[in-house]
Design a protein around this motif. Structure first.
Motif, PDB file in Angstrom:
ATOM      1  N   PHE A 335       3.351 -22.140 -78.691  1.00  0.00           N
ATOM      2  CA  PHE A 335       2.359 -23.215 -78.772  1.00  0.00           C
ATOM      3  C   PHE A 335       1.420 -22.999 -79.950  1.00  0.00           C
ATOM      4  O   PHE A 335       1.068 -23.948 -80.670  1.00  0.00           O
ATOM      5  CB  PHE A 335       1.554 -23.275 -77.466  1.00  0.00           C
ATOM      6  CG  PHE A 335       0.380 -24.220 -77.526  1.00  0.00           C
ATOM      7  CD1 PHE A 335       0.560 -25.585 -77.364  1.00  0.00           C
ATOM      8  CD2 PHE A 335      -0.912 -23.739 -77.764  1.00  0.00           C
ATOM      9  CE1 PHE A 335      -0.516 -26.450 -77.438  1.00  0.00           C
ATOM     10  CE2 PHE A 335      -1.989 -24.599 -77.836  1.00  0.00           C
ATOM     11  CZ  PHE A 335      -1.796 -25.958 -77.662  1.00  0.00           C
ATOM     12  N   LEU A 336       0.988 -21.730 -80.175  1.00  0.00           N
ATOM     13  CA  LEU A 336       0.078 -21.432 -81.276  1.00  0.00           C
ATOM     14  C   LEU A 336       0.730 -21.727 -82.629  1.00  0.00           C
ATOM     15  O   LEU A 336       0.097 -22.297 -83.531  1.00  0.00           O
ATOM     16  CB  LEU A 336      -0.353 -19.965 -81.214  1.00  0.00           C
ATOM     17  CG  LEU A 336      -1.323 -19.492 -82.317  1.00  0.00           C
ATOM     18  CD1 LEU A 336      -2.626 -20.286 -82.250  1.00  0.00           C
ATOM     19  CD2 LEU A 336      -1.592 -17.992 -82.195  1.00  0.00           C
ATOM     20  N   LYS A 337       2.025 -21.390 -82.759  1.00  0.00           N
ATOM     21  CA  LYS A 337       2.727 -21.642 -84.019  1.00  0.00           C
ATOM     22  C   LYS A 337       2.841 -23.135 -84.291  1.00  0.00           C
ATOM     23  O   LYS A 337       2.649 -23.593 -85.419  1.00  0.00           O
ATOM     24  CB  LYS A 337       4.122 -21.006 -83.973  1.00  0.00           C
ATOM     25  CG  LYS A 337       4.906 -21.174 -85.270  1.00  0.00           C
ATOM     26  CD  LYS A 337       6.276 -20.522 -85.190  1.00  0.00           C
ATOM     27  CE  LYS A 337       7.055 -20.732 -86.486  1.00  0.00           C
ATOM     28  NZ  LYS A 337       8.412 -20.106 -86.413  1.00  0.00           N
ATOM     29  N   ARG A 338       3.143 -23.915 -83.246  1.00  0.00           N
ATOM     30  CA  ARG A 338       3.233 -25.369 -83.431  1.00  0.00           C
ATOM     31  C   ARG A 338       1.876 -25.960 -83.790  1.00  0.00           C
ATOM     32  O   ARG A 338       1.783 -26.874 -84.614  1.00  0.00           O
ATOM     33  CB  ARG A 338       3.787 -26.028 -82.159  1.00  0.00           C
ATOM     34  CG  ARG A 338       5.238 -25.688 -81.869  1.00  0.00           C
ATOM     35  CD  ARG A 338       5.840 -26.665 -80.868  1.00  0.00           C
ATOM     36  NE  ARG A 338       5.133 -26.637 -79.589  1.00  0.00           N
ATOM     37  CZ  ARG A 338       5.464 -25.847 -78.581  1.00  0.00           C
ATOM     38  NH1 ARG A 338       6.487 -25.002 -78.701  1.00  0.00           N
ATOM     39  NH2 ARG A 338       4.794 -25.880 -77.454  1.00  0.00           N
ATOM     40  N   TRP A 339       0.806 -25.459 -83.169  1.00  0.00           N
ATOM     41  CA  TRP A 339      -0.542 -25.960 -83.459  1.00  0.00           C
ATOM     42  C   TRP A 339      -0.932 -25.657 -84.902  1.00  0.00           C
ATOM     43  O   TRP A 339      -1.463 -26.522 -85.611  1.00  0.00           O
ATOM     44  CB  TRP A 339      -1.542 -25.329 -82.494  1.00  0.00           C
ATOM     45  CG  TRP A 339      -2.935 -25.858 -82.666  1.00  0.00           C
ATOM     46  CD1 TRP A 339      -3.473 -27.000 -82.134  1.00  0.00           C
ATOM     47  CD2 TRP A 339      -3.978 -25.249 -83.451  1.00  0.00           C
ATOM     48  NE1 TRP A 339      -4.772 -27.146 -82.535  1.00  0.00           N
ATOM     49  CE2 TRP A 339      -5.121 -26.092 -83.340  1.00  0.00           C
ATOM     50  CE3 TRP A 339      -4.066 -24.086 -84.220  1.00  0.00           C
ATOM     51  CZ2 TRP A 339      -6.322 -25.800 -83.971  1.00  0.00           C
ATOM     52  CZ3 TRP A 339      -5.268 -23.804 -84.853  1.00  0.00           C
ATOM     53  CH2 TRP A 339      -6.381 -24.647 -84.727  1.00  0.00           C
ATOM     54  N   ILE A 340      -0.654 -24.436 -85.344  1.00  0.00           N
ATOM     55  CA  ILE A 340      -0.963 -24.062 -86.731  1.00  0.00           C
ATOM     56  C   ILE A 340      -0.119 -24.890 -87.706  1.00  0.00           C
ATOM     57  O   ILE A 340      -0.615 -25.339 -88.749  1.00  0.00           O
ATOM     58  CB  ILE A 340      -0.732 -22.554 -86.945  1.00  0.00           C
ATOM     59  CG1 ILE A 340      -1.742 -21.735 -86.117  1.00  0.00           C
ATOM     60  CG2 ILE A 340      -0.849 -22.189 -88.424  1.00  0.00           C
ATOM     61  CD1 ILE A 340      -1.520 -20.238 -86.180  1.00  0.00           C
ATOM     62  N   SER A 341       1.141 -25.111 -87.366  1.00  0.00           N
ATOM     63  CA  SER A 341       2.016 -25.902 -88.233  1.00  0.00           C
ATOM     64  C   SER A 341       1.493 -27.320 -88.393  1.00  0.00           C
ATOM     65  O   SER A 341       1.495 -27.882 -89.496  1.00  0.00           O
ATOM     66  CB  SER A 341       3.438 -25.929 -87.667  1.00  0.00           C
ATOM     67  OG  SER A 341       3.987 -24.629 -87.613  1.00  0.00           O
ATOM     68  N   ASN A 342       1.023 -27.923 -87.298  1.00  0.00           N
ATOM     69  CA  ASN A 342       0.467 -29.272 -87.374  1.00  0.00           C
ATOM     70  C   ASN A 342      -0.771 -29.313 -88.251  1.00  0.00           C
ATOM     71  O   ASN A 342      -0.963 -30.249 -89.042  1.00  0.00           O
ATOM     72  CB  ASN A 342       0.130 -29.786 -85.967  1.00  0.00           C
ATOM     73  CG  ASN A 342       1.326 -30.373 -85.261  1.00  0.00           C
ATOM     74  OD1 ASN A 342       1.691 -31.518 -85.474  1.00  0.00           O
ATOM     75  ND2 ASN A 342       1.941 -29.573 -84.404  1.00  0.00           N
ATOM     76  N   LEU A 343      -1.608 -28.288 -88.138  1.00  0.00           N
ATOM     77  CA  LEU A 343      -2.813 -28.224 -88.958  1.00  0.00           C
ATOM     78  C   LEU A 343      -2.457 -28.080 -90.432  1.00  0.00           C
ATOM     79  O   LEU A 343      -3.050 -28.746 -91.300  1.00  0.00           O
ATOM     80  CB  LEU A 343      -3.685 -27.048 -88.496  1.00  0.00           C
ATOM     81  CG  LEU A 343      -5.028 -26.875 -89.218  1.00  0.00           C
ATOM     82  CD1 LEU A 343      -5.911 -28.098 -88.996  1.00  0.00           C
ATOM     83  CD2 LEU A 343      -5.741 -25.610 -88.731  1.00  0.00           C
TER      84      LEU A 343
END
Length: 702
Positions: A335-343
């Motif tokens: 989840f953290l990787k996807r959130w950072i990727s979106n940012l």
């Protein structure tokens, strides 16, 4: 002078369009070009093979036009799917709207604009006058009457979507959901946890599941094995033994000279051993995500829309994409990787938008000769030549901008692919939205507001002045946008028919590299790049409907050309890789609503500048009514594009209750979502092949 430059640009693009059409009608009939101009027919074995010389091959013909026009919408639906039908409905709907707009704009609004006395005009010197003489800028202060357009197509598309679902055969994604954030249990695997959970809470409808494995390393190995196998195929088909010997190092330039055939066979055997070992190890590398299949569509839909666990962040469900549509790399992302990727993607899109202002400023500099003479004083003599100045100010700016725009769709696809989407259709839809708003900002607003950067900032600091600023700036760019429609619309659409890059690549591959056994892949429609372009032209047409009606005939010609050309491409060139059921249509609707509101805002500013307070006041309710209409459409039609109704699902399930093929379909569901990387791959020896023979002398019926 400006009108002369525009006429020069139109003439150049008309010549290019005629050239593309002529060359296409000749080249598509030449032996060996079927995989360029009709790859879909080649893949389906429907192309003709004619090897004898025929004079008719060298003569242009328009037979392809009638064959593109002839098939009905039902035939197109059966041939290319609902997404292709929705794509063509954009052209049909736009052509209908702008046919009406051309009648009103050319025969009513254009004379009103031209007969105004705001600008000093001379009928006998028309070619040398500014295009503003045909815009609302020439209407006298105090004049009255403009007509807004009206549209509606949502109902037809939504009904078509439901009908398409009701007539479709069973597909794995209709019975399957994707479950993410599966809680880890000590002493049990993810597969056992999923089996226990759904067997307990869905005992009557749960069918099977497939847990996703972490297989990124395995995917890389298989990609290398495929590449190496193609090299082996090409070497074995070579006519000369000298091609078998070369250096084994980097790019064939370094290392010892070896027998490449023997070298590649040994290397392929090593890679295959590594693939089999990695496949075995991947079975234990489970990820907290699984595809769960049910016996009925209704059960799958119910599980999708209900919260599965007490903790809403666990057992998160969403509809599963079709197996061919699955994008595997991001299943193992946290989840953290996807959130950072979106940012990161948001920041990257903003930076790209800002950087793209540089070519926009260059383009705007090309439209002003005085600015060019300041930048390049040594070109003053050349710029004074009438034809040169007309080409530079009329044709070159839109061409330069179009060349810069070619790279944007690929960049947006790359951005969307790292946002955590699990389906290629989701990636393409996300890229389509990014390209659309990027295009609207950088092509429309950045060119309209082509002053200094501080001037642009001032607009946002004083929002009440936006209508007045747009009312002054938008009509002044009518010439540029007409030239842009001709260059990006007419010429680019015709070049889509010509397929120049594919033709050159095919010629080099066959006649220089002598490669006939490469893997043949039929391309799919690049919706993410074509739909934003169509919608941008719709925005230009709606915005300039009463501002500069002269743009309307150019847009109508573009939509008619696009309808014929893309019908031909959908039937002969492109093949769908996946089907979304027309889910791209809401993007079209939102763009149209935005275009109408923008037109209303500009109209308010125009009427204010023309000292028509009553007309300006009467226009104020229009954007409000448009938003109300949009709210109605979102409540009435949008839910039909997100999920299917209980009525449709149960009706479809009941129809198939006694179908004898349902049992075998359920058996296939158990492995339908298996990662392709986990399937057995064997390229060494003669036990497998990934290459389909091409029809070297295939020809499309002209």
């Amino acid at each position: 002078m400006i009108l002369s430059a525009l006429l020069t640009s139109v003439g150049i693009n008309l010549g290019l369009c005629f050239l593309f059409f002529t060359l296409y009608s000749i080249l598509r009939k030449q032996p060996g070009n079927a995989e360029v101009y009709a790859p879909r027919l080649v893949a389906e074995g429907r192309s003709q093979q004619i090897s004898n010389f025929n004079l008719e091959r060298l003569l242009p013909s328009a037979g392809w036009v009638t064959r593109a026009w002839r098939p009905s919408e039902a035939e197109l639906l059966a041939n290319s799917g609902l997404d292709a039908v929705v794509f063509m409905r954009i052209f049909i709907f736009s052509a209908k709207v702008f046919t009406f707009a051309v009648i009103v704009g050319i025969f009513i609004l254009l004379p009103i604009n031209y007969m105004g006395k705001q600008l000093s005009l001379d009928l006998f010197d028309l070619p040398n006058k500014s295009l503003e003489s045909f815009t609302i800028s020439n209407v006298d202060d105090g004049s009255n009457s403009e007509i807004p357009p009206y549209f509606q197509e949502y109902d037809y598309i939504s009904t078509k979507r439901v009908s398409y679902f009701c007539s479709s055969k069973p597909h794995p994604h209709q019975f399957t959901i994707l479950v993410r954030s599966i809680p880890a249990s000590s002493g049990r695997s993810y597969s056992e946890t999923v089996e226990s959970f759904f067997s307990e809470y869905y005992p009557a409808t749960y069918l099977s599941h497939w847990v996703v494995r972490r297989a990124s390393k395995l995917q890389g190995l298989i990609k290398n094995s495929k590449r190496l196998y193609r090299r082996l195929v090409n070497l074995k088909s070579a006519n000369h033994d000298r091609e078998r010997f070369g250096r084994a190092g980097f790019m064939g330039l370094f290392g010892q000279r070896v027998d490449l055939l023997d070298h590649y066979e040994k290397k392929l055997e090593v890679i295959e051993d590594n693939v089999r070992a990695e496949q075995s190890s991947c079975l234990g590398k489970e990820v907290g995500a699984a595809f769960v299949s049910f016996r009925t569509r209704f059960a799958a839909a119910s599980a999708t829309h209900m919260q599965q666990g007490v903790n809403p962040t666990q057992w998160v469900t969403e509809p599963a994409p079709d197996p061919e549509d699955v994008y595997w790399p991001f299943f193992s992302a946290s989840f953290l990787k996807r959130w950072i990727s979106n940012l990161v993607v948001v920041v990257a899109c903003i930076l790209l938008t800002v950087l793209f202002l540089i070519p926009v400023l260059i383009v705007q500099g090309l439209t002003h000769l005085e600015q060019l003479e300041i930048w390049f004083p040594f070109l003053k003599g050349l710029l004074r030549i009438a034809f040169v100045s007309q080409v530079i100010t009329g044709y070159l700016p839109s061409l330069v901008l179009q060349l810069f725009l070619y790279v944007v769709p690929s960049i947006m696809i790359m951005f969307s692919s790292i946002q955590g989407y699990i389906a290629m259709s989701q990636i393409e839809k996300s890229a389509c939205i990014k390209v659309l708003w990027f295009t609207i900002w950088n092509i429309f607003f950045a060119n309209v507001l082509s002053g200094s950067a501080l001037y642009r900032v001032e607009i946002f600091l004083e929002p009440k002045n936006i209508p007045a600023i747009l009312a002054v700036a938008v009509p002044g760019q009518a010439t540029f946008f007409i030239a842009y429609v001709v260059t990006s619309g007419w010429t680019s659409t015709s070049s889509e028919l010509f397929q120049l890059s594919t033709l050159v690549f095919n010629f080099i591959k066959r006649n220089i590299c002598r490669k006939y056994d490469d893997e043949f892949e039929v391309p799919s429609v690049p919706y993410h790049s074509e739909i934003p372009r169509i919608l941008l032209f719709g925005l230009l047409g709606i915005t300039y409907f009463f501002l500069a009606p002269l743009i309307l005939p150019f847009l109508l010609v573009y939509y008619c050309l696009g309808y014929l050309i893309y019908r031909n491409q959908l039937l002969n060139v492109y093949a769908p890789k996946y089907e979304t059921g027309g889910k791209l249509w809401p993007i079209v609707h939102d763009s149209m609503i935005f275009s109408l509101i923008l037109m209303h805002v500009i109209a308010i500013g125009i009427f204010g500048l023309k000292k028509l307070p009553l007309a300006s006041s009467l226009t104020v309710p229009l954007p409000i009514l448009t938003l109300v209409f949009n709210s109605y459409c979102r409540r009435r039609f949008l839910p039909m594009f997100k999920s299917y109704s209980v009525e449709s699902l149960l009706k479809k399930d009941k129809e198939e209750q006694n179908d004898p093929t349902v049992a075998s379909f359920h058996e296939r569901l158990a492995t339908a979502y298996q990662d392709p990387a986990l399937l057995h791959v064997g390229y060494s020896g003669n036990n497998a092949s990934i290459i389909a023979p091409l029809l070297g002398t295939a020809e499309v019926d002209a």
